[in-house]
Design a protein around this motif. Structure first.
Motif, PDB file in Angstrom:
ATOM      1  N   SER A  96       0.832  -1.208   0.000  1.00  9.81           N
ATOM      2  CA  SER A  96       0.000   0.000   0.000  1.00  9.81           C
ATOM      3  C   SER A  96       0.864   1.255   0.000  1.00  9.81           C
ATOM      4  O   SER A  96       0.614   2.191  -0.785  1.00  9.81           O
ATOM      5  N   ILE A  97       1.876   1.296   0.868  1.00 10.95           N
ATOM      6  CA  ILE A  97       2.703   2.500   0.929  1.00 10.95           C
ATOM      7  C   ILE A  97       3.559   2.627  -0.324  1.00 10.95           C
ATOM      8  O   ILE A  97       3.792   3.737  -0.815  1.00 10.95           O
ATOM      9  N   CYS A  98       4.017   1.520  -0.859  1.00 13.67           N
ATOM     10  CA  CYS A  98       4.806   1.581  -2.097  1.00 13.67           C
ATOM     11  C   CYS A  98       3.968   2.111  -3.252  1.00 13.67           C
ATOM     12  O   CYS A  98       4.421   2.965  -4.022  1.00 13.67           O
ATOM     13  N   ASP A  99       2.732   1.599  -3.371  1.00 14.77           N
ATOM     14  CA  ASP A  99       1.845   2.066  -4.439  1.00 14.77           C
ATOM     15  C   ASP A  99       1.547   3.551  -4.294  1.00 14.77           C
ATOM     16  O   ASP A  99       1.508   4.299  -5.281  1.00 14.77           O
ATOM     17  N   LYS A 100       1.336   4.002  -3.041  1.00 16.76           N
ATOM     18  CA  LYS A 100       1.037   5.419  -2.824  1.00 16.76           C
ATOM     19  C   LYS A 100       2.226   6.289  -3.211  1.00 16.76           C
ATOM     20  O   LYS A 100       2.053   7.340  -3.850  1.00 16.76           O
ATOM     21  N   LEU A 101       3.415   5.876  -2.829  1.00 12.28           N
ATOM     22  CA  LEU A 101       4.605   6.660  -3.152  1.00 12.28           C
ATOM     23  C   LEU A 101       4.819   6.754  -4.661  1.00 12.28           C
ATOM     24  O   LEU A 101       5.192   7.808  -5.187  1.00 12.28           O
ATOM     25  N   ILE A 127      -3.047  15.313  -6.200  1.00 18.32           N
ATOM     26  CA  ILE A 127      -3.253  13.872  -6.367  1.00 18.32           C
ATOM     27  C   ILE A 127      -4.130  13.325  -5.248  1.00 18.32           C
ATOM     28  O   ILE A 127      -5.005  12.480  -5.476  1.00 18.32           O
ATOM     29  N   LYS A 128      -3.925  13.807  -4.026  1.00 25.72           N
ATOM     30  CA  LYS A 128      -4.742  13.349  -2.894  1.00 25.72           C
ATOM     31  C   LYS A 128      -6.218  13.677  -3.124  1.00 25.72           C
ATOM     32  O   LYS A 128      -7.093  12.884  -2.788  1.00 25.72           O
ATOM     33  N   LEU A 129      -6.478  14.867  -3.695  1.00 25.23           N
ATOM     34  CA  LEU A 129      -7.863  15.232  -3.985  1.00 25.23           C
ATOM     35  C   LEU A 129      -8.452  14.305  -5.043  1.00 25.23           C
ATOM     36  O   LEU A 129      -9.615  13.906  -4.952  1.00 25.23           O
ATOM     37  N   LYS A 130      -7.659  13.948  -6.027  1.00 30.61           N
ATOM     38  CA  LYS A 130      -8.128  13.029  -7.066  1.00 30.61           C
ATOM     39  C   LYS A 130      -8.399  11.639  -6.509  1.00 30.61           C
ATOM     40  O   LYS A 130      -9.228  10.894  -7.027  1.00 30.61           O
ATOM     41  N   GLU A 131      -7.666  11.287  -5.444  1.00 30.95           N
ATOM     42  CA  GLU A 131      -7.838   9.970  -4.825  1.00 30.95           C
ATOM     43  C   GLU A 131      -9.105   9.895  -3.972  1.00 30.95           C
ATOM     44  O   GLU A 131      -9.472   8.824  -3.498  1.00 30.95           O
ATOM     45  N   GLY A 132      -9.772  11.030  -3.771  1.00 31.91           N
ATOM     46  CA  GLY A 132     -11.027  10.996  -3.028  1.00 31.91           C
ATOM     47  C   GLY A 132     -11.082  11.879  -1.809  1.00 31.91           C
ATOM     48  O   GLY A 132     -12.143  11.977  -1.166  1.00 31.91           O
ATOM     49  N   ASN A 133      -9.982  12.522  -1.452  1.00 29.93           N
ATOM     50  CA  ASN A 133     -10.025  13.444  -0.322  1.00 29.93           C
ATOM     51  C   ASN A 133     -10.971  14.594  -0.639  1.00 29.93           C
ATOM     52  O   ASN A 133     -10.866  15.227  -1.685  1.00 29.93           O
ATOM     53  N   LYS A 134     -11.898  14.888   0.278  1.00 35.33           N
ATOM     54  CA  LYS A 134     -12.868  15.947   0.045  1.00 35.33           C
ATOM     55  C   LYS A 134     -12.300  17.332   0.325  1.00 35.33           C
ATOM     56  O   LYS A 134     -12.807  18.331  -0.155  1.00 35.33           O
ATOM     57  N   SER A 135     -11.256  17.390   1.135  1.00 36.62           N
ATOM     58  CA  SER A 135     -10.647  18.668   1.481  1.00 36.62           C
ATOM     59  C   SER A 135      -9.140  18.524   1.543  1.00 36.62           C
ATOM     60  O   SER A 135      -8.616  17.480   1.947  1.00 36.62           O
TER      61      SER A 135
END
Length: 267
Positions: A96-101, A127-135
């Protein structure tokens, strides 16, 4: 049960496998380790993190090494507990962390161009916003200490371009907040103040100072902690000198205490 010897060569994968094997042995055979849950480990992990922080501030490399080991043990422990209910495994955690990096560093693993560190931070937040973060601020933990939280909030906002243009503007804001605080809490008289309003203005002043610290590359948490330690060292010198002279601090005048305090400043 045979003892697993330490790895003598520079083989991190073998050393990590040794830790996993020991963790499994302890979880299956040690009464204390068998009882632990994610919740019971939480406060211990927080304590270990603070101990690591202390070692870093003390620039004690041997202690840093030991505290990193303690933190790593906790991470492995959490993964082992989760694996028992098929929630996830240590392999899932590492993947998970490797994929995120990889995903958040397109300038390394894809064709995105960056010019500097600020471009990297800006891409990261987008990128975090594209991943689904609302803010943009959604990734700031609610339970962070207020001083650290203020720094992270400002860094997050800066990552998408919401920031002052230069430090002179930030200092003007500091002076503005200082003046507003003085209006709520006038140090020159004993006028009754509105405590809530004064607290709010003081919070604004601290927030602006933290902002200015960021512009001149000062970590406010580190700066305050170093001042804390300096005060503790000087105050303990004061206590020691008072004991040497058969005095109790509560019986001394401020002028008498200042003599020992000034001594401590020269040490």
């Amino acid at each position: 049960m045979p003892i697993i010897p330490p790895v003598t060569a520079n083989e991190p994968l073998t050393a990590f496998d040794r830790l996993l094997t020991i963790m499994n042995d302890l979880r299956e055979n040690c009464p204390w380790d068998k009882k632990q849950t994610l919740e019971s480990l939480r406060h211990l992990t927080i304590e270990e993190t603070y101990e690591l922080s202390d070692a870093i501030l003390g620039n004690d490399m041997n202690e840093i090494k030991k505290e990193l080991g303690d933190v790593m043990l906790h991470l492995v422990f959490y993964a082992r507990i989760a694996s028992e209910t098929n929630a996830f495994t240590i392999t899932d955690v590492l993947n998970s962390i490797c994929d995120k990096l990889i995903n958040r560093h397109p300038h390394i693993y894809s064709d995105t161009d960056v010019n500097n560190e600020e471009d990297v931070k800006r891409n990261w937040e987008q990128i975090k916003l594209k991943e689904g973060n609302k803010s943009v601020l959604g990734g700031v933990p609610a339970s962070l200490p207020a001083l650290v939280k203020a720094s992270r909030i400002q860094e997050k906002a800066r990552g998408i371009g919401f920031d002052w243009e230069n430090k002179a503007q930030v200092w003007e804001k500091v002076e503005e907040e200082m003046q507003e605080f003085r209006q709520e809490y006038n140090a020159e008289d004993d006028t009754v103040i509105d405590q809530d309003r004064a607290e709010g203005e003081f919070g604004d002043l601290l927030f602006s100072l933290i902002n200015y610290a960021r512009f001149i590359n000062i970590n406010p948490e580190n700066a305050l902690e170093k001042t804390n330690r300096k005060f503790i060292k000087r105050f303990q010198h004061l206590e020691e000198r008072a004991r040497e002279n058969g005095k109790q601090l509560q019986d001394m005048t401020l002028a008498e205490m200042d003599v020992y305090w000034n001594e401590a400043k020269t040490l």
